[in-house]
Design an enzyme around this catalytic site. Structure first.
Site, PDB file in Angstrom:
ATOM      1  N   ARG A  11      -9.474   1.016   8.712  1.00  0.00           N
ATOM      2  CA  ARG A  11      -9.100  -0.355   9.072  1.00  0.00           C
ATOM      3  C   ARG A  11     -10.194  -1.052   9.887  1.00  0.00           C
ATOM      4  O   ARG A  11     -10.044  -2.215  10.226  1.00  0.00           O
ATOM      5  CB  ARG A  11      -7.838  -0.312   9.928  1.00  0.00           C
ATOM      6  CG  ARG A  11      -6.554  -0.675   9.173  1.00  0.00           C
ATOM      7  CD  ARG A  11      -5.434  -0.553  10.174  1.00  0.00           C
ATOM      8  NE  ARG A  11      -4.254  -1.260   9.869  1.00  0.00           N
ATOM      9  CZ  ARG A  11      -3.171  -0.732   9.301  1.00  0.00           C
ATOM     10  NH1 ARG A  11      -3.192   0.498   8.879  1.00  0.00           N
ATOM     11  NH2 ARG A  11      -2.088  -1.452   9.150  1.00  0.00           N
ATOM     12  N   ARG A  17      11.280  -1.397  10.591  1.00  0.00           N
ATOM     13  CA  ARG A  17      10.215  -1.053  11.539  1.00  0.00           C
ATOM     14  C   ARG A  17      10.199  -2.044  12.693  1.00  0.00           C
ATOM     15  O   ARG A  17      10.383  -3.245  12.477  1.00  0.00           O
ATOM     16  CB  ARG A  17       8.860  -1.083  10.823  1.00  0.00           C
ATOM     17  CG  ARG A  17       8.531   0.212  10.124  1.00  0.00           C
ATOM     18  CD  ARG A  17       7.320   0.106   9.266  1.00  0.00           C
ATOM     19  NE  ARG A  17       6.168  -0.543   9.890  1.00  0.00           N
ATOM     20  CZ  ARG A  17       4.963  -0.581   9.344  1.00  0.00           C
ATOM     21  NH1 ARG A  17       4.745  -0.006   8.176  1.00  0.00           N
ATOM     22  NH2 ARG A  17       3.970  -1.188   9.952  1.00  0.00           N
ATOM     23  N   LYS A  25       0.845  -1.208   0.000  1.00  0.00           N
ATOM     24  CA  LYS A  25       0.000   0.000   0.000  1.00  0.00           C
ATOM     25  C   LYS A  25       0.885   1.265   0.000  1.00  0.00           C
ATOM     26  O   LYS A  25       0.653   2.189  -0.759  1.00  0.00           O
ATOM     27  CB  LYS A  25      -0.935   0.027   1.220  1.00  0.00           C
ATOM     28  CG  LYS A  25      -1.917  -1.136   1.287  1.00  0.00           C
ATOM     29  CD  LYS A  25      -2.898  -0.987   2.436  1.00  0.00           C
ATOM     30  CE  LYS A  25      -2.275  -1.118   3.817  1.00  0.00           C
ATOM     31  NZ  LYS A  25      -1.831  -2.474   4.179  1.00  0.00           N
ATOM     32  N   ARG A  70      -0.564  -8.969  13.484  1.00  0.00           N
ATOM     33  CA  ARG A  70      -1.148  -7.987  12.551  1.00  0.00           C
ATOM     34  C   ARG A  70      -2.087  -8.682  11.569  1.00  0.00           C
ATOM     35  O   ARG A  70      -3.126  -8.132  11.200  1.00  0.00           O
ATOM     36  CB  ARG A  70      -0.031  -7.234  11.807  1.00  0.00           C
ATOM     37  CG  ARG A  70       0.685  -6.242  12.707  1.00  0.00           C
ATOM     38  CD  ARG A  70       2.051  -5.876  12.198  1.00  0.00           C
ATOM     39  NE  ARG A  70       2.025  -5.004  11.046  1.00  0.00           N
ATOM     40  CZ  ARG A  70       3.106  -4.744  10.296  1.00  0.00           C
ATOM     41  NH1 ARG A  70       4.264  -5.290  10.587  1.00  0.00           N
ATOM     42  NH2 ARG A  70       3.016  -3.943   9.275  1.00  0.00           N
ATOM     43  N   ARG A  84      11.600  -6.035   4.904  1.00  0.00           N
ATOM     44  CA  ARG A  84      11.378  -4.623   4.571  1.00  0.00           C
ATOM     45  C   ARG A  84      12.329  -3.692   5.318  1.00  0.00           C
ATOM     46  O   ARG A  84      12.518  -3.808   6.522  1.00  0.00           O
ATOM     47  CB  ARG A  84       9.933  -4.249   4.886  1.00  0.00           C
ATOM     48  CG  ARG A  84       9.610  -2.781   4.690  1.00  0.00           C
ATOM     49  CD  ARG A  84       8.153  -2.552   4.516  1.00  0.00           C
ATOM     50  NE  ARG A  84       7.368  -2.845   5.695  1.00  0.00           N
ATOM     51  CZ  ARG A  84       6.039  -2.729   5.742  1.00  0.00           C
ATOM     52  NH1 ARG A  84       5.377  -2.329   4.669  1.00  0.00           N
ATOM     53  NH2 ARG A  84       5.368  -3.006   6.846  1.00  0.00           N
TER      54      ARG A  84
HETATM   55  P1  AMP Z   1       0.889   0.481   8.945  1.00  0.00           P
HETATM   56  O1  AMP Z   1       2.070   1.383   8.817  1.00  0.00           O
HETATM   57  O2  AMP Z   1      -0.276   0.911   8.111  1.00  0.00           O
HETATM   58  O3  AMP Z   1       1.238  -0.978   8.747  1.00  0.00           O
HETATM   59  O4  AMP Z   1       0.393   0.599  10.472  1.00  0.00           O
HETATM   60  C1  AMP Z   1       1.227   0.247  11.554  1.00  0.00           C
HETATM   61  C2  AMP Z   1       0.413   0.156  12.838  1.00  0.00           C
HETATM   62  O5  AMP Z   1      -0.168   1.420  13.136  1.00  0.00           O
HETATM   63  C3  AMP Z   1      -0.766  -0.817  12.776  1.00  0.00           C
HETATM   64  O6  AMP Z   1      -0.377  -2.162  13.039  1.00  0.00           O
HETATM   65  C4  AMP Z   1      -1.659  -0.239  13.893  1.00  0.00           C
HETATM   66  O7  AMP Z   1      -1.147  -0.570  15.181  1.00  0.00           O
HETATM   67  C5  AMP Z   1      -1.473   1.266  13.705  1.00  0.00           C
HETATM   68  N1  AMP Z   1      -2.461   1.817  12.726  1.00  0.00           N
HETATM   69  C6  AMP Z   1      -2.213   2.283  11.469  1.00  0.00           C
HETATM   70  N2  AMP Z   1      -3.331   2.697  10.880  1.00  0.00           N
HETATM   71  C7  AMP Z   1      -4.337   2.473  11.759  1.00  0.00           C
HETATM   72  C8  AMP Z   1      -5.749   2.661  11.701  1.00  0.00           C
HETATM   73  N3  AMP Z   1      -6.348   3.134  10.613  1.00  0.00           N
HETATM   74  N4  AMP Z   1      -6.459   2.328  12.800  1.00  0.00           N
HETATM   75  C9  AMP Z   1      -5.872   1.840  13.912  1.00  0.00           C
HETATM   76  N5  AMP Z   1      -4.556   1.614  14.021  1.00  0.00           N
HETATM   77  C10 AMP Z   1      -3.775   1.927  12.958  1.00  0.00           C
END
Ligand code: AMP
Length: 235
Positions: free
Chosen positions: A101, A172, A26, A183, A139
């Site tokens: 999400r 990360r 994404k 996740r 990554r």
């Molecule tokens: P990402 O970078 O999109 O993989 O997000 C990393 C982490 O941030 C996720 O595993 C969640 O803990 C938190 N997070 C990101 N976006 C959201 C969202 N829309 N709602 C809730 N938690 C989020």
């Protein structure tokens, strides 16, 4: 060979949602589309990591939940997105990456978009779970320019240094195998139904195979956006 497509500027994408499991690409695809359409990427993960870096109360809470592969509460994330929407660069659309999400976030977003001129386009990127694990654990990203690498499939030219900035790449904290499984569970329990929501609620929806070379995925997304396009004259 991919067929040439009309210029991106010939049609307005409006708000584009990139959906899919952790590691489907994404962020990578959002950055590519952002350059092409000249609209910003809004990544809730990046916004939360920024809060974490600045040690705000939201950042401290997010840190704890992210490290367990859990979601940050809806009202806090919605509020953070509402603040981001106030920035003038979102006027002609944006690419949402990692949001919504949950169903609650999707319904909140619908309410925000009621007055919006352009209907939302949701693109679900699909990749098999085994491939995702390799993508997540391999990554690396550049903390300066945000370029995303993968030690298996897209390694930097010099060991763990950004090709563009020449500074050390970072992994990360939640890109470990253990957190990946959490996740994925969170994705299946909370986010899979968001995809069904967009598939069945009359939104403009498309599905793209993310298990192809990056350029090909971008091309497939562009084709999907073009098919679902919204001409300025049609308003
Ligand atoms: P990402 O970078 O999109 O993989 O997000 C990393 C982490 O941030 C996720 O595993 C969640 O803990 C938190 N997070 C990101 N976006 C959201 C969202 N829309 N709602 C809730 N938690 C989020």
């Amino acid at each position: 060979m991919s067929k040439p497509l009309p210029n991106a500027s010939d049609f307005l994408p409006g708000p584009v949602l990139l959906l899919g499991a952790p590691g489907v690409g994404k962020g990578t695809q959002a950055k590519r589309l952002m350059d092409e359409f000249n609209i910003p990427q809004i990544s809730t993960g990046d916004l939360l990591r920024e809060h974490r870096k600045n040690r705000t109360p939201l950042g401290m809470l997010a840190d704890e939940l992210m490290s367990k592969g859990q979601l940050v509460p809806d009202d806090l994330v919605n509020q953070m997105v509402a603040e981001r929407f106030k920035q003038p660069d979102t006027e002609h659309g944006y690419i949402l990456d990692g949001f919504p999400r949950t169903l609650n976030q999707a319904e909140w977003l619908d309410q925000q978009l009621v007055a919006y001129m352009l209907p939302v386009v949701a693109v679900n990127i699909v990749v098999g779970e085994r491939e995702l694990l390799e993508r997540i654990t391999g990554r690396l990203s550049c903390p300066v320019c945000g370029t995303i690498y993968n030690i298996y499939s897209k390694p930097p030219k010099n060991d763990r240094l950004c090709d563009l900035e020449n500074n050390p790449l970072e992994q990360r904290a939640d890109d470990t195998e253990a957190v990946f499984h959490e996740r994925m569970k969170t994705f299946q329990v909370k986010t899979a139904e968001v995809i069904e929501y967009y598939r069945t609620h009359g939104a403009r929806f498309a599905e793209v195979d993310g298990d192809q070379p990056e350029d090909q995925v971008t091309y497939s997304i562009r084709v999907a956006l073009l098919k679902l396009r919204h001409h300025p004259e049609a308003q």
